[in-house]
Scaffold this active site. Structure first.
Site, PDB file in Angstrom:
ATOM      1  N   ASP A   3       0.958  -1.512   0.220  1.00 45.35           N
ATOM      2  CA  ASP A   3      -0.022   0.034   0.077  1.00 45.35           C
ATOM      3  C   ASP A   3       0.741   1.153  -0.497  1.00 45.35           C
ATOM      4  OD1 ASP A   3      -2.365   1.708   0.264  1.00 45.35           O
ATOM      5  OD2 ASP A   3      -3.536   0.758   2.088  1.00 45.35           O
TER       6      ASP A   3
HETATM    7  C1  BGC Z   1      -5.499   3.102   0.333  1.00 42.67           C
HETATM    8  C2  BGC Z   1      -5.526   2.035  -0.561  1.00 42.67           C
HETATM    9  C3  BGC Z   1      -5.092   2.862  -2.210  1.00 42.67           C
HETATM   10  C4  BGC Z   1      -4.226   3.369  -2.318  1.00 42.67           C
HETATM   11  C5  BGC Z   1      -3.733   4.197  -3.344  1.00 42.67           C
HETATM   12  C6  BGC Z   1      -3.877   3.896   0.354  1.00 42.67           C
HETATM   13  O1  BGC Z   1      -2.999   5.120   0.453  1.00 42.67           O
HETATM   14  O2  BGC Z   1      -4.691   2.522   1.391  1.00 42.67           O
HETATM   15  O3  BGC Z   1      -6.585   1.430  -0.204  1.00 42.67           O
HETATM   16  O4  BGC Z   1      -5.393   2.313  -2.895  1.00 42.67           O
HETATM   17  O5  BGC Z   1      -3.800   4.635  -0.814  1.00 42.67           O
HETATM   18  O6  BGC Z   1      -4.562   4.546  -4.004  1.00 42.67           O
END
Ligand code: BGC
Length: 775
Positions: free
Chosen positions: A313
């Site tokens: 993530d």
């Molecule tokens: C979130 C994810 C997301 C990623 C990309 C993160 O902050 O936890 O769910 O897919 O960002 O945008």
């Protein structure tokens, strides 16, 4: 000794010990996705010609910001030459900050990125977007109700329709990869992402997520067509139950629960062909998930034989040293993550990560074999998506933003709004003078929630053509007045901040009407900005409802919120309560049709609605959480006093359950299927839909059993007077649980099956324990 090697040694030891304890006797692993010889040959052919620098680059994903022009309306060729030419980066994600674009604009910049990637590396880039409830980042795409709403429909068809439309419209914008579906069990309403999941139950979650995965990817994960996309199931795993309730904070989860409940939806999706998974930002039992070799490599890649790709993530490798202190610096963190099983590092703003990987390979801190394995997984994804043959594609998408997609979204909204209380006031006659009030009454933003055009959600700025609740009610009813009473005023950048100066005016307006529709809840949020300290509905909004109720006029409470805000003190003041959660762009119209009785309610809560801040429970609680049924020798003060239970939802008609029966013997063994059926009759005078929920209870077990567990659900439609028989087949394995030793076990003894208030007993005649951890 080199600290990275010490860490590696410790982790390998943990994995070896766990494997020795759990899976040495495992039968040969059946691959989660059957490999395809042509895909593998292409992967090997590309890999063979790659330099170490090219391999490292493929393992890094950057934000679009790094290749965007200064004015952020296009990509910059010179910047792309650096990112792809110098760093050989394999993936780009995201939209340009707070600039939601339409399909054509999005397609145009992704095409340029692909051209640069092909010219500079000869390998296509894979672009990824957070499409969460439909094509959530396209201003002209179709949004569906959020997952929590689709959970409330208990209707798999909507998970399928949303997945299909999402994939189709995302592909139409030249993007082949969506970071969806979300399958974090929403078992703690304090957590600001509960609404991104399908609710609190592992079975409901698994079913809906699996169906959506198949809808997004199509039926053959080795060959994803031009109307489909790759999923990134997320966030692997245990993300939804942080101990503090705050986003991205540590979770402490018993290993049996981890395997039995949290792993299940992921396992189902891996086995249904999910091509990528995104890792939980936080930690479980003290181990940051991004460094958890046992889970990433052991459970997923080895035990499930899964050959897909694990992506981190957002900047979570950095969190291993900046936040979690399990690594001293970036080098250690990158080694820890990749050696644990990470294949692609989402390192949005740091292309230097590529050089760190190169350096770690040269120093021997990451084995070349691990790098090759990770690169194979990245390349395999790109080959499976057909990106080598078609880095960009010319293909017609006539269904983009079609009436059919819109109709599916509207239908899903209708089935997702939950009637929680009705003291004879609904449906409305239509002739009443209505006051619409509350901060959520005239907001498309709150109908949609986060991940709607922008990260935090800002639908009003992009799609004013849809109806808010107020506009939909004005269109349906002749006499509608509006006085918000409380508004969200965004003071100091806090979206939840409120201006309550209009309460007196709203209360005055209420005196002149026949019925009040008070739309309360939350403003939108997503992730950490949604953290909060009090699950109660805000004091201002409660004051508004109290003031309105004091007029003596009947109040219909409409809850528009991403998590169940506590309303224990104001619920008795309402004649009716509807929880619409986040029903999206047609949610206002759906509500108007439901309140008018043009349509019937059929949603049921996919989570437990709490009544007290210190009584947060899930429906599959332990008996000792409940004062009345616990018994025992102590005067416990346990209480299971919730506002509304999981699975609760009213209708304008009544359903009677009868003839709940077994088709076959009541005794069973591990390999058997239990077949049961139940007759459901619409005994009222209106047509309606009913979600038929089947539960089991293990009466005696070697670990304290949950009071009940959902084992089946079906949604049926019944005309007045009509009956249908619903059949369920439950593999006996469904009644197994994970014991204290981490092994799946089905124990001899009695089980109660229940459905619609009826029950019957079945008996397992033998105890069986499986050596394989993940049956
Ligand atoms: C979130 C994810 C997301 C990623 C990309 C993160 O902050 O936890 O769910 O897919 O960002 O945008």
């Amino acid at each position: 000794m080199n600290p990275i090697k010490t860490l590696l040694k410790a982790l390998s030891f943990t994995l070896a010990a766990a494997l020795a304890a759990g899976c040495c006797n495992s039968p040969k692993v059946t691959p989660a996705i059957e490999p395809d010889a042509r895909v593998e040959a292409k992967v090997e052919q590309v890999l063979k010609g790659m330099t170490l620098e090219e391999k490292a680059g493929q393992l890094v994903q950057l934000s679009i910001d790094l290749v965007a022009c200064e004015d952020r309306d296009d990509v910059d060729p010179a910047k792309m030459d650096v990112i792809f030419g110098k760093y050989k980066v394999g993936s780009i994600l995201n939209v340009m900050h707070d600039r939601a674009l339409d399909r054509e604009q999005t397609a145009a910049f992704i095409r340029k990125i692909q051209e640069s990637s092909m010219r500079n590396i000869g390998i296509p880039c894979i672009y990824g977007l957070d499409m969460i409830h439909g094509a959530s980042y396209l201003t002209d795409g179709t949004l569906f109700p959020q997952e929590i709403n689709l959970g409330a429909t208990f209707n798999r068809d909507f998970a399928f329709e949303m997945g299909r439309a999402m994939a189709y419209e995302t592909r139409a914008a030249q993007c082949p990869w969506v970071f969806s579906p979300v399958m974090d069990l929403g078992r703690d309403p304090r957590w600001p992402r509960q609404w991104e999941s399908w609710g609190e139950d592992p079975y409901l979650q698994s079913e809906m997520a699996r169906v959506e995965t198949i809808a997004i990817q199509g039926s053959d994960p080795n060959h994803i067509g031009l109307e489909n996309a790759a999923v990134s199931i997320k966030h692997f795993m245990g993300y939804g139950v942080p101990h503090t309730g705050k986003d991205r904070t540590p979770a402490y989860i018993a290993e049996n629960d981890l395997r039995e409940k949290y792993f299940r939806p992921f396992k189902e999706c891996f086995q249904a062909g999910a091509l990528t998974a995104m890792v939980n930002s936080a930690s479980i039992n003290g181990v940051p998930t991004h460094a958890n070799q046992l889970l990433l490599t052991g459970w997923v890649k080895e035990q499930l034989g899964w050959d897909g790709m694990l992506v981190t993530d957002w900047a979570d490798i950095d969190n291993l040293f900046t936040r979690d202190h399990v690594a001293a610096d970036k080098r250690e963190a990158v080694a820890l993550g990749i050696n644990a099983g990470i294949d692609m590092i989402m390192d949005p703003y740091d292309p230097e990560c590529c050089n760190v990987i190169v350096d770690l390979v040269k120093s021997g801190d990451i084995p070349m074999a691990r790098i090759d394995d990770a690169v194979r997984r990245v390349l395999r994804l790109k080959v499976r998506l057909g990106l080598f043959e078609n880095p960009t594609w010319d293909y017609d998408y006539p269904e983009f933003a079609s009436k059919d997609f819109a109709k599916k979204s509207y239908d899903a909204a209708l089935e997702s709004e939950v009637l929680l209380k009705n003291e004879g006031i609904l449906p409305l006659k239509g002739t009443e003078r209505i006051l619409v009030t509350g901060p959520n009454a005239n907001s498309l933003r709150t109908l949609n929630g986060g991940w709607s055009y922008t990260w935090q959600g800002n639908a009003d700025a992009f799609v004013p053509q849809y109806n808010t609740i107020l506009e939909a009610l004005q269109a349906r009813f002749p006499k509608v007045a509006y006085a918000p009473g409380v508004v969200y005023d965004n003071v100091g950048g806090n979206w939840q901040s409120e201006d309550a100066s209009g309460i007196a005016q709203a209360v005055a307006a209420a005196r002149g009407v026949d019925v009040i529709i008070a739309c309360v809840g939350e403003n939108t949020y997503c992730e950490t900005p949604g953290n909060m300290d009090d699950l109660n509905l805000s004091a201002n909004q409660k004051a508004l409802v109290k003031g309105l109720a004091a007029t003596g006029k009947p109040v219909i409470l409409v809850l528009n919120e991403g998590r169940p805000r506590i309303i224990g003190d104001i619920e008795p003041l309402a004649k009716a309560v509807v929880d619409v959660m986040y029903p999206s762009n047609w949610g206002g119209d759906a509500l108007a049709a439901l309140l008018a009785g043009d349509e019937n309610f059929s949603g049921k809560l996919p989570f437990t609605y709490p009544k007290h801040i210190n009584s947060l429970h899930t429906y599959d609680y332990k008996v000792s959480e409940h004062r009345e049924v616990m018994g025992g020798s102590y005067n416990y003060d346990a209480i299971m006093d919730v506002q509304w239970p999981f699975g609760f939802g009213l209708s304008y008609t009544d359903f009677a359950y009868s003839d709940f029966q077994l088709e076959g013997p009541a005794d069973f063994k591990a390999g058997d299927d239990l077949k049961v059926s139940v007759k459901v009759t619409n005994t009222g005078s209106r047509a309606g839909k009913e979600a038929v929920l089947l539960y089991s209870s293990d009466l005696v077990a070697s670990l304290i059993p949950d009071v009940k567990r959902l084992r089946g659900f079906e949604k049926i439609a019944l005309e007045p007077g009509e009956s249908k028989t619903v059949s369920f087949v439950i593999p006996a394995l469904e009644l197994a649980f994970v014991g204290a030793d981490g092994k799946w076990r089905l124990e001899q003894g009695d089980f109660r099956l229940s459905c619609g208030g009826l029950g019957l007993m079945v008996r397992c005649t033998e105890t069986k324990v499986w050596e394989t951890p993940n049956i």
